[in-house]
Design a protein around this motif. Structure first.
Motif, mmCIF file in Angstrom:
data_model
loop_
_atom_site.group_PDB
_atom_site.id
_atom_site.type_symbol
_atom_site.label_atom_id
_atom_site.label_comp_id
_atom_site.label_asym_id
_atom_site.label_seq_id
_atom_site.Cartn_x
_atom_site.Cartn_y
_atom_site.Cartn_z
ATOM 1 N N TYR A 10 33.222 46.291 48.627
ATOM 2 C CA TYR A 10 33.399 47.073 48.112
ATOM 3 C C TYR A 10 33.144 47.824 46.115
ATOM 4 O O TYR A 10 33.170 48.628 46.236
ATOM 5 N N VAL A 11 32.372 46.572 45.454
ATOM 6 C CA VAL A 11 31.615 47.388 44.250
ATOM 7 C C VAL A 11 30.832 47.680 44.484
ATOM 8 O O VAL A 11 29.955 48.810 44.487
ATOM 9 N N ASP A 30 22.072 42.539 51.193
ATOM 10 C CA ASP A 30 22.978 41.986 51.621
ATOM 11 C C ASP A 30 22.291 40.635 51.834
ATOM 12 O O ASP A 30 22.048 40.879 52.762
ATOM 13 N N LYS A 35 26.508 42.926 58.052
ATOM 14 C CA LYS A 35 26.978 44.246 57.002
ATOM 15 C C LYS A 35 25.846 44.675 57.290
ATOM 16 O O LYS A 35 25.947 45.659 57.414
ATOM 17 N N THR A 86 33.127 37.052 43.184
ATOM 18 C CA THR A 86 33.439 35.488 41.629
ATOM 19 C C THR A 86 34.839 35.413 42.016
ATOM 20 O O THR A 86 35.559 35.326 40.657
ATOM 21 N N GLN A 99 27.952 32.362 43.658
ATOM 22 C CA GLN A 99 27.250 33.439 44.351
ATOM 23 C C GLN A 99 26.538 34.500 43.040
ATOM 24 O O GLN A 99 25.443 35.112 43.073
ATOM 25 N N THR A 122 32.717 40.197 37.774
ATOM 26 C CA THR A 122 34.033 40.115 36.931
ATOM 27 C C THR A 122 33.733 38.485 36.368
ATOM 28 O O THR A 122 33.494 38.068 37.496
ATOM 29 N N GLU A 155 40.454 49.889 44.675
ATOM 30 C CA GLU A 155 39.559 50.582 46.377
ATOM 31 C C GLU A 155 40.840 51.696 46.369
ATOM 32 O O GLU A 155 41.923 51.782 46.130
ATOM 33 N N LYS A 266 43.206 36.710 40.684
ATOM 34 C CA LYS A 266 41.942 35.819 40.610
ATOM 35 C C LYS A 266 41.451 35.823 38.726
ATOM 36 O O LYS A 266 41.061 35.001 38.507
ATOM 37 N N ARG A 328 42.928 40.511 50.549
ATOM 38 C CA ARG A 328 42.434 39.197 49.610
ATOM 39 C C ARG A 328 43.861 39.461 48.854
ATOM 40 O O ARG A 328 44.465 40.030 48.120
HETATM 41 N N1 LIG Z 1 37.177 45.378 44.672
HETATM 42 C C1 LIG Z 1 37.589 46.023 43.244
HETATM 43 O O1 LIG Z 1 38.722 46.175 43.769
HETATM 44 C C2 LIG Z 1 36.368 45.027 42.236
HETATM 45 C C3 LIG Z 1 37.074 46.000 41.415
HETATM 46 C C4 LIG Z 1 36.578 45.826 40.224
HETATM 47 C C5 LIG Z 1 35.348 44.541 40.254
HETATM 48 N N2 LIG Z 1 35.327 43.648 40.876
HETATM 49 C C6 LIG Z 1 34.878 42.903 41.196
HETATM 50 O O2 LIG Z 1 33.478 43.304 41.481
HETATM 51 C C7 LIG Z 1 33.134 41.904 42.171
HETATM 52 C C8 LIG Z 1 32.437 41.978 43.577
HETATM 53 O O3 LIG Z 1 33.400 42.035 44.586
HETATM 54 P P1 LIG Z 1 34.208 42.892 45.988
HETATM 55 O O4 LIG Z 1 35.258 43.278 45.714
HETATM 56 O O5 LIG Z 1 32.758 44.231 45.478
HETATM 57 O O6 LIG Z 1 33.127 41.727 46.691
HETATM 58 P P2 LIG Z 1 32.920 41.175 48.235
HETATM 59 O O7 LIG Z 1 33.060 40.177 48.209
HETATM 60 O O8 LIG Z 1 33.431 42.844 48.957
HETATM 61 O O9 LIG Z 1 31.304 41.603 48.412
HETATM 62 C C9 LIG Z 1 30.469 40.564 47.426
HETATM 63 C C10 LIG Z 1 29.521 40.638 48.273
HETATM 64 O O10 LIG Z 1 28.229 40.152 48.297
HETATM 65 C C11 LIG Z 1 28.000 39.543 48.968
HETATM 66 N N3 LIG Z 1 26.641 38.402 48.885
HETATM 67 C C12 LIG Z 1 27.405 37.170 48.052
HETATM 68 N N4 LIG Z 1 25.863 36.288 47.711
HETATM 69 C C13 LIG Z 1 25.020 37.131 48.065
HETATM 70 C C14 LIG Z 1 23.763 36.755 47.470
HETATM 71 N N5 LIG Z 1 23.671 35.275 46.675
HETATM 72 N N6 LIG Z 1 22.802 37.538 47.646
HETATM 73 C C15 LIG Z 1 22.829 39.174 48.410
HETATM 74 N N7 LIG Z 1 24.789 38.825 48.807
HETATM 75 C C16 LIG Z 1 25.286 38.207 48.400
HETATM 76 C C17 LIG Z 1 28.461 39.437 49.839
HETATM 77 O O11 LIG Z 1 27.951 39.161 51.211
HETATM 78 C C18 LIG Z 1 29.636 40.222 49.644
HETATM 79 O O12 LIG Z 1 29.450 41.359 50.802
HETATM 80 C C19 LIG Z 1 34.037 41.118 41.907
HETATM 81 O O13 LIG Z 1 33.242 39.984 40.741
HETATM 82 C C20 LIG Z 1 34.910 40.850 41.962
HETATM 83 O O14 LIG Z 1 35.784 40.728 40.327
HETATM 84 C C21 LIG Z 1 36.028 43.901 42.502
#
Ligand SMILES: NC(=O)c1ccc[n+]([C@@H]2O[C@H](COP(=O)([O-])OP(=O)(O)OC[C@H]3O[C@@H](n4cnc5c(N)ncnc54)[C@H](O)[C@@H]3O)[C@@H](O)[C@H]2O)c1
Length: 436
Positions: A10-11, A30, A35, A86, A99, A122, A155, A266, A328
């Motif tokens: 998402y981010v 990724d 994906k 995270t 990760q 985060t 989101e 979380k 989630r």
């Molecule tokens: N989703 C939100 O609305 C939001 C908003 C602000 C901040 N955040 C923070 O941003 C971070 C990411 O959140 P998200 O929702 O995008 O997570 P997500 O789970 O949607 O995406 C994470 C991606 O990272 C990939 N990944 C993991 N380990 C990897 C590696 N070693 N190499 C390559 N790819 C790898 C996973 O396959 C996954 O596609 C988190 O820390 C979250 O707290 C999320």
């Protein structure tokens, strides 16, 4: 500028697409090959309004690329964002940083001289220092900087939030990194959105303090809503009345089923753990997290009390909020299993949640539209505030239900409308409309 982003969720995906749209050349990486294959085939792996067309536009302009060849991409990258997950650890309330650390190892093994690593995930206070240690252990002869740059997008409105942020927070004191970040976010800076440069630790904590404050407001207004129900007051009027006070403001004062999603629960837990680690207890936040768990459990009991056991309940919306497919920590994940355990037959409709294999919902029946859920049900429960539900033909709904009972945990309908239609209507922090 050439930018690599590790993590295309998402981010990471939104960040990559928006930065490519600003004219940077972005490689979204990724480890999830499925994906990346989808993205390279023009399919969008998540539901986020506006994302698909922006991806197509920037692929066309050759600004945006997707790959799972992480090692070779990193070897050519001087600017690397980390946007991996995270989540809460499986065996404690700490953030699981595996990760992040695996990215740090990967970067450490493939580092270019003069590289800037920007942590958008985060992460608990002190994590950037640890990432720096991991990378420097194998690269004492190279220059690099680790910068904290937490993301605040929501989101459902992620692109707008990225392009028009309330603020951009950057944790670094390195002059070169400051100039680089100003270049990356030139579009936002030109539009006069505030950019705050601070220490890495302050930057890391700003993200947690922000989310925890918002979670706290949600629990506060929910508890006021409980009191409103007991005394016959209206929580909407209370939120409006206090929200007009400039010191309080109107946002995040909607009573509902409690907070969920991939961030608030979380992050609140992780901040409590940081407080324990540094002997600065976060007692208020602990009460917020406990209150949220209690609320989710009480909501299932409330439905059971209204409808009775062994009845048919239709659920509208299971994602943690509207305009996302993200499940989630959605309240539905704790409410629906409890209904099923009580012998209630559950049918579900959600406009975007596609994971019909969600194990918590095993035994529930998925329907393809809200009317099929309402048909022959004894009670209709609104868990998510999708616009589609606000437009329902309630006369038709009433005709096809076994009994006209609606439990609305998002307060999407007015009390007068439900009274006129002669529904038994239960909402949050408002009086119940009873037909009996
Ligand atoms: N989703 C939100 O609305 C939001 C908003 C602000 C901040 N955040 C923070 O941003 C971070 C990411 O959140 P998200 O929702 O995008 O997570 P997500 O789970 O949607 O995406 C994470 C991606 O990272 C990939 N990944 C993991 N380990 C990897 C590696 N070693 N190499 C390559 N790819 C790898 C996973 O396959 C996954 O596609 C988190 O820390 C979250 O707290 C999320």
């Amino acid at each position: 500028m050439n930018i690599s982003i590790i993590g295309s969720g998402y981010v990471g995906l939104v960040t990559g697409v928006c930065l490519s749209d600003a004219g940077h050349t972005v490689m979204c990486l990724d480890k999830d090959k499925g994906k990346i294959a989808k993205l390279n085939n023009g399919e969008i792996p998540i539901f986020e309004p506006g994302l698909g067309s922006l991806i197509q536009k920037n692929i066309g302009k050759k600004n945006l690329f997707f790959s799972s060849e992480i090692k070779s991409s990193l070897k050519e990258s001087k600017v690397i964002f980390i946007a991996v997950g995270t989540p809460t650890s499986p065996d404690s309330d700490h953030a699981d940083l595996s990760q992040i650390y695996s990215c740090a190892e990967e970067i450490s093994n493939n580092l270019q001289d003069d590289c800037t690593i920007i942590i958008k995930s985060t992460v608990p206070v002190g994590t950037c220092d640890k990432v720096e240690e991991i990378i420097s252990s194998k690269n004492s002869n190279k220059n690099f900087d680790v910068v904290s740059n937490p993301e605040f997008l929501r989101e459902g409105s992620a692109i707008n939030d990225f392009e028009n942020p309330d603020r951009i927070i950057v944790g670094t004191t390195n002059k070169k990194s400051i100039d680089l970040i100003k270049d990356i976010y030139k579009r936002q800076i030109d539009k006069k959105y505030p950019i705050i440069f601070t220490s890495r630790k302050s930057s890391e904590l700003i993200k947690y303090a922000g989310n925890s404050m918002l979670a706290m407001r949600i629990i506060f207004i929910n508890e006021i809503a409980d009191l409103c129900e007991k005394v016959g007051a209206d929580v909407g009027d209370i939120a409006h009345g206090i929200g007009l006070d400039k010191r309080i403001g109107p946002h995040f004062l909607s009573a509902g089923p409690g907070f969920g999603g991939s961030c608030f629960p979380k992050d609140a837990r992780a901040l409590i753990e940081s407080g324990k680690e540094y002997k600065a207890p976060q007692n208020l936040l602990k009460a917020v997290v406990d209150g949220n768990e209690r609320r989710k459990s009480n909501l299932a009991d409330r439905i059971i009390n209204i409808v009775g056991a062994k009845k048919r309940v239709g659920i509208l919306g299971v994602t943690f909020k509207a305009n996302t497919d993200d499940m989630r920590e959605a309240p539905s994940l704790s409410i629906i299993p409890k209904l099923l355990d009580n012998g209630i037959s559950v049918s579900i409709y959600d406009p975007e949640a596609g994971q019909q294999e969600i194990e918590e919902f095993y035994g529930a029946e998925w329907k393809s539209d809200p009317y099929s859920v309402a048909e022959n049900s004894d009670c209709l429960v609104i868990l998510t505030e999708w616009d589609e539900f606000k437009e329902l033909d309630l006369k038709k709904i009433k005709d096809i239900m076994s009994q006209p009972i609606i439990v609305d945990f998002r307060n999407i309908f007015s009390l007068n409308k439900m009274k006129d239609l002669n529904f038994e209507y239960h909402s949050v922090g408002r009086c119940t409309i009873n037909t009996k």
